[in-house]
Design a protein around this motif. Structure first.
Motif, PDB file in Angstrom:
ATOM      1  N   SER A 278      44.240  43.047  54.998  1.00 44.68           N
ATOM      2  CA  SER A 278      45.176  41.918  54.948  1.00 44.68           C
ATOM      3  C   SER A 278      45.387  41.460  53.508  1.00 44.68           C
ATOM      4  CB  SER A 278      44.653  40.755  55.791  1.00 44.68           C
ATOM      5  OG  SER A 278      43.563  40.121  55.142  1.00 44.68           O
ATOM      6  N   ARG A 279      46.567  40.951  53.266  1.00 45.31           N
ATOM      7  CA  ARG A 279      46.885  40.424  51.920  1.00 45.31           C
ATOM      8  C   ARG A 279      45.906  39.309  51.567  1.00 45.31           C
ATOM      9  NH1 ARG A 279      49.343  40.294  47.348  1.00 45.31           N
ATOM     10  NH2 ARG A 279      50.477  38.474  46.611  1.00 45.31           N
ATOM     11  N   GLU A 280      45.556  38.479  52.526  1.00 46.16           N
ATOM     12  CA  GLU A 280      44.620  37.383  52.288  1.00 46.16           C
ATOM     13  C   GLU A 280      43.259  37.916  51.816  1.00 46.16           C
ATOM     14  OE1 GLU A 280      42.326  33.826  54.681  1.00 46.16           O
ATOM     15  OE2 GLU A 280      44.101  34.721  55.582  1.00 46.16           O
ATOM     16  N   ALA A 281      42.777  38.973  52.454  1.00 44.76           N
ATOM     17  CA  ALA A 281      41.487  39.554  52.057  1.00 44.76           C
ATOM     18  C   ALA A 281      41.568  40.124  50.649  1.00 44.76           C
ATOM     19  CB  ALA A 281      41.069  40.630  53.046  1.00 44.76           C
ATOM     20  N   ILE A 282      42.675  40.737  50.318  1.00 45.70           N
ATOM     21  CA  ILE A 282      42.848  41.289  48.972  1.00 45.70           C
ATOM     22  C   ILE A 282      42.871  40.170  47.944  1.00 45.70           C
ATOM     23  CG2 ILE A 282      44.504  42.470  47.467  1.00 45.70           C
ATOM     24  CD1 ILE A 282      45.227  44.136  50.043  1.00 45.70           C
ATOM     25  N   ILE A 283      43.555  39.084  48.249  1.00 44.86           N
ATOM     26  CA  ILE A 283      43.610  37.953  47.319  1.00 44.86           C
ATOM     27  C   ILE A 283      42.230  37.349  47.140  1.00 44.86           C
ATOM     28  CG2 ILE A 283      44.493  35.595  47.044  1.00 44.86           C
ATOM     29  CD1 ILE A 283      47.147  36.663  48.277  1.00 44.86           C
ATOM     30  N   VAL A 284      41.466  37.224  48.218  1.00 40.73           N
ATOM     31  CA  VAL A 284      40.104  36.688  48.119  1.00 40.73           C
ATOM     32  C   VAL A 284      39.243  37.590  47.233  1.00 40.73           C
ATOM     33  CG1 VAL A 284      37.988  36.266  49.442  1.00 40.73           C
ATOM     34  CG2 VAL A 284      40.174  35.381  50.267  1.00 40.73           C
ATOM     35  N   ALA A 285      39.317  38.911  47.448  1.00 41.87           N
ATOM     36  CA  ALA A 285      38.539  39.852  46.635  1.00 41.87           C
ATOM     37  C   ALA A 285      38.954  39.779  45.172  1.00 41.87           C
ATOM     38  CB  ALA A 285      38.708  41.278  47.166  1.00 41.87           C
ATOM     39  N   HIS A 286      40.250  39.735  44.931  1.00 38.88           N
ATOM     40  CA  HIS A 286      40.749  39.653  43.558  1.00 38.88           C
ATOM     41  C   HIS A 286      40.308  38.348  42.897  1.00 38.88           C
ATOM     42  CE1 HIS A 286      43.761  38.649  40.461  1.00 38.88           C
ATOM     43  NE2 HIS A 286      43.667  39.928  40.183  1.00 38.88           N
ATOM     44  N   ARG A 287      40.423  37.252  43.631  1.00 37.96           N
ATOM     45  CA  ARG A 287      40.036  35.951  43.083  1.00 37.96           C
ATOM     46  C   ARG A 287      38.545  35.927  42.757  1.00 37.96           C
ATOM     47  NH1 ARG A 287      41.709  32.250  46.935  1.00 37.96           N
ATOM     48  NH2 ARG A 287      43.785  32.509  46.093  1.00 37.96           N
ATOM     49  N   TRP A 288      37.711  36.479  43.663  1.00 39.26           N
ATOM     50  CA  TRP A 288      36.273  36.523  43.390  1.00 39.26           C
ATOM     51  C   TRP A 288      36.016  37.316  42.115  1.00 39.26           C
ATOM     52  CZ3 TRP A 288      32.487  39.876  42.192  1.00 39.26           C
ATOM     53  CH2 TRP A 288      31.189  39.381  42.205  1.00 39.26           C
ATOM     54  N   LEU A 289      36.643  38.475  42.004  1.00 39.87           N
ATOM     55  CA  LEU A 289      36.410  39.336  40.844  1.00 39.87           C
ATOM     56  C   LEU A 289      36.835  38.654  39.551  1.00 39.87           C
ATOM     57  CD1 LEU A 289      35.488  42.076  39.788  1.00 39.87           C
ATOM     58  CD2 LEU A 289      37.800  42.935  40.216  1.00 39.87           C
ATOM     59  N   THR A 290      38.026  38.059  39.534  1.00 39.62           N
ATOM     60  CA  THR A 290      38.476  37.408  38.305  1.00 39.62           C
ATOM     61  C   THR A 290      37.607  36.205  37.971  1.00 39.62           C
ATOM     62  OG1 THR A 290      40.158  36.153  39.509  1.00 39.62           O
ATOM     63  CG2 THR A 290      40.862  38.199  38.440  1.00 39.62           C
ATOM     64  N   ASP A 291      37.257  35.402  38.959  1.00 40.04           N
ATOM     65  CA  ASP A 291      36.375  34.254  38.705  1.00 40.04           C
ATOM     66  C   ASP A 291      35.015  34.721  38.197  1.00 40.04           C
ATOM     67  OD1 ASP A 291      38.399  32.597  39.569  1.00 40.04           O
ATOM     68  OD2 ASP A 291      37.452  32.095  41.485  1.00 40.04           O
ATOM     69  N   HIS A 292      34.495  35.781  38.796  1.00 34.10           N
ATOM     70  CA  HIS A 292      33.187  36.300  38.397  1.00 34.10           C
ATOM     71  C   HIS A 292      33.221  36.796  36.948  1.00 34.10           C
ATOM     72  CE1 HIS A 292      29.215  38.039  38.988  1.00 34.10           C
ATOM     73  NE2 HIS A 292      29.668  39.136  38.410  1.00 34.10           N
ATOM     74  N   ILE A 293      34.265  37.529  36.597  1.00 36.65           N
ATOM     75  CA  ILE A 293      34.390  38.016  35.216  1.00 36.65           C
ATOM     76  C   ILE A 293      34.541  36.852  34.253  1.00 36.65           C
ATOM     77  CG2 ILE A 293      35.867  39.263  33.592  1.00 36.65           C
ATOM     78  CD1 ILE A 293      36.518  41.197  35.926  1.00 36.65           C
ATOM     79  N   MET A 294      35.442  35.936  34.571  1.00 31.32           N
ATOM     80  CA  MET A 294      35.778  34.866  33.631  1.00 31.32           C
ATOM     81  C   MET A 294      34.664  33.832  33.480  1.00 31.32           C
ATOM     82  SD  MET A 294      38.595  35.846  32.376  1.00 31.32           S
ATOM     83  CE  MET A 294      39.146  34.410  31.465  1.00 31.32           C
ATOM     84  N   VAL A 295      33.790  33.702  34.467  1.00 29.85           N
ATOM     85  CA  VAL A 295      32.719  32.711  34.387  1.00 29.85           C
ATOM     86  C   VAL A 295      31.361  33.397  34.205  1.00 29.85           C
ATOM     87  CG1 VAL A 295      31.558  30.799  35.543  1.00 29.85           C
ATOM     88  CG2 VAL A 295      34.040  31.031  35.724  1.00 29.85           C
ATOM     89  N   SER A 296      30.903  34.090  35.231  1.00 28.13           N
ATOM     90  CA  SER A 296      29.553  34.661  35.202  1.00 28.13           C
ATOM     91  C   SER A 296      29.399  35.754  34.155  1.00 28.13           C
ATOM     92  CB  SER A 296      29.190  35.217  36.582  1.00 28.13           C
ATOM     93  OG  SER A 296      29.152  34.181  37.528  1.00 28.13           O
ATOM     94  N   ASP A 297      30.353  36.683  34.095  1.00 27.23           N
ATOM     95  CA  ASP A 297      30.230  37.764  33.119  1.00 27.23           C
ATOM     96  C   ASP A 297      30.413  37.250  31.694  1.00 27.23           C
ATOM     97  OD1 ASP A 297      29.776  39.433  35.248  1.00 27.23           O
ATOM     98  OD2 ASP A 297      31.602  40.615  35.003  1.00 27.23           O
ATOM     99  N   LYS A 298      31.329  36.333  31.492  1.00 28.85           N
ATOM    100  CA  LYS A 298      31.508  35.772  30.141  1.00 28.85           C
ATOM    101  C   LYS A 298      30.257  34.984  29.733  1.00 28.85           C
ATOM    102  CE  LYS A 298      35.933  36.966  29.520  1.00 28.85           C
ATOM    103  NZ  LYS A 298      36.717  37.317  28.373  1.00 28.85           N
ATOM    104  N   HIS A 299      29.542  34.422  30.716  1.00 32.14           N
ATOM    105  CA  HIS A 299      28.318  33.682  30.417  1.00 32.14           C
ATOM    106  C   HIS A 299      27.229  34.626  29.907  1.00 32.14           C
ATOM    107  CE1 HIS A 299      24.642  31.331  31.184  1.00 32.14           C
ATOM    108  NE2 HIS A 299      25.406  30.332  30.798  1.00 32.14           N
ATOM    109  N   TYR A 300      27.032  35.767  30.578  1.00 26.08           N
ATOM    110  CA  TYR A 300      26.013  36.690  30.077  1.00 26.08           C
ATOM    111  C   TYR A 300      26.435  37.272  28.738  1.00 26.08           C
ATOM    112  CZ  TYR A 300      28.173  41.164  31.739  1.00 26.08           C
ATOM    113  OH  TYR A 300      28.971  42.254  31.961  1.00 26.08           O
ATOM    114  N   LEU A 301      27.719  37.448  28.537  1.00 30.72           N
ATOM    115  CA  LEU A 301      28.196  37.943  27.243  1.00 30.72           C
ATOM    116  C   LEU A 301      27.828  36.966  26.131  1.00 30.72           C
ATOM    117  CD1 LEU A 301      29.809  40.165  25.799  1.00 30.72           C
ATOM    118  CD2 LEU A 301      31.823  38.720  26.104  1.00 30.72           C
ATOM    119  N   ALA A 302      28.017  35.677  26.387  1.00 32.63           N
ATOM    120  CA  ALA A 302      27.656  34.667  25.389  1.00 32.63           C
ATOM    121  C   ALA A 302      26.161  34.732  25.089  1.00 32.63           C
ATOM    122  CB  ALA A 302      28.052  33.269  25.881  1.00 32.63           C
TER     123      ALA A 302
END
Length: 143
Positions: free
Chosen positions: A102-126
């Motif tokens: 479903s498009r909704e499931a894809i959006i949820v997966a995409h949102r999780w991935l982008t949020d994870h990269i932009m917050v959690s992954d950028k945090h370990y990078l710092a």
């Protein structure tokens, strides 16, 4: 599906990680485009491939964090495990239903991935890039 595409702001500056992030995005975008009537096998292969891509990526990240003694490793690993389980369930459900994702499931997966990269992954990078980490943390030296 332009909103699901890769953006350079997702780069973390570690080439192997960036390459894997990009591959995961491309895979999600491939799933989002959905199967053509004559391309069902390729669509199913794309869905099946996503959990493996995530596992490979999470293993690399987690090994890097262990090596560099990242203090929030357990929290980060928990995020990975939760998302991997959700994607695995999504893949299994999609394959059973034969109706695609479903498009909704894809959006949820995409949102999780982008949020994870932009917050959690950028945090370990710092943390990784912090020069005080290389000098024993924030300990003050006396003269």
């Amino acid at each position: 599906m332009k909103d699901l595409e890769w953006k350079d702001e997702y780069l973390v500056g570690i080439p192997a990680i960036d390459l894997q992030h990009r591959g995961i995005f491309d895979n999600i975008l491939g799933i989002a485009h959905g199967p053509a009537d004559d391309d069902r096998l390729r669509a199913e292969a794309t869905i099946i491939r996503l959990p493996g891509l995530l596992q490979e990526h999470f293993s690399l990240e987690e090994n890097m964090m262990r090596t560099l003694h990242y203090p929030e490793l357990e929290r980060h690993v928990a995020e990975h495990r939760q998302f991997h389980a959700e994607v695995h369930h999504l893949a299994q459900t999609s394959l059973r239903k034969k109706g695609g994702v479903s498009r909704e499931a894809i959006i949820v997966a995409h949102r999780w991935l982008t949020d994870h990269i932009m917050v959690s992954d950028k945090h370990y990078l710092a943390f990784f890039m912090n020069p005080s980490r290389m000098n024993g943390g924030d300990k003050k030296t006396r003269t």
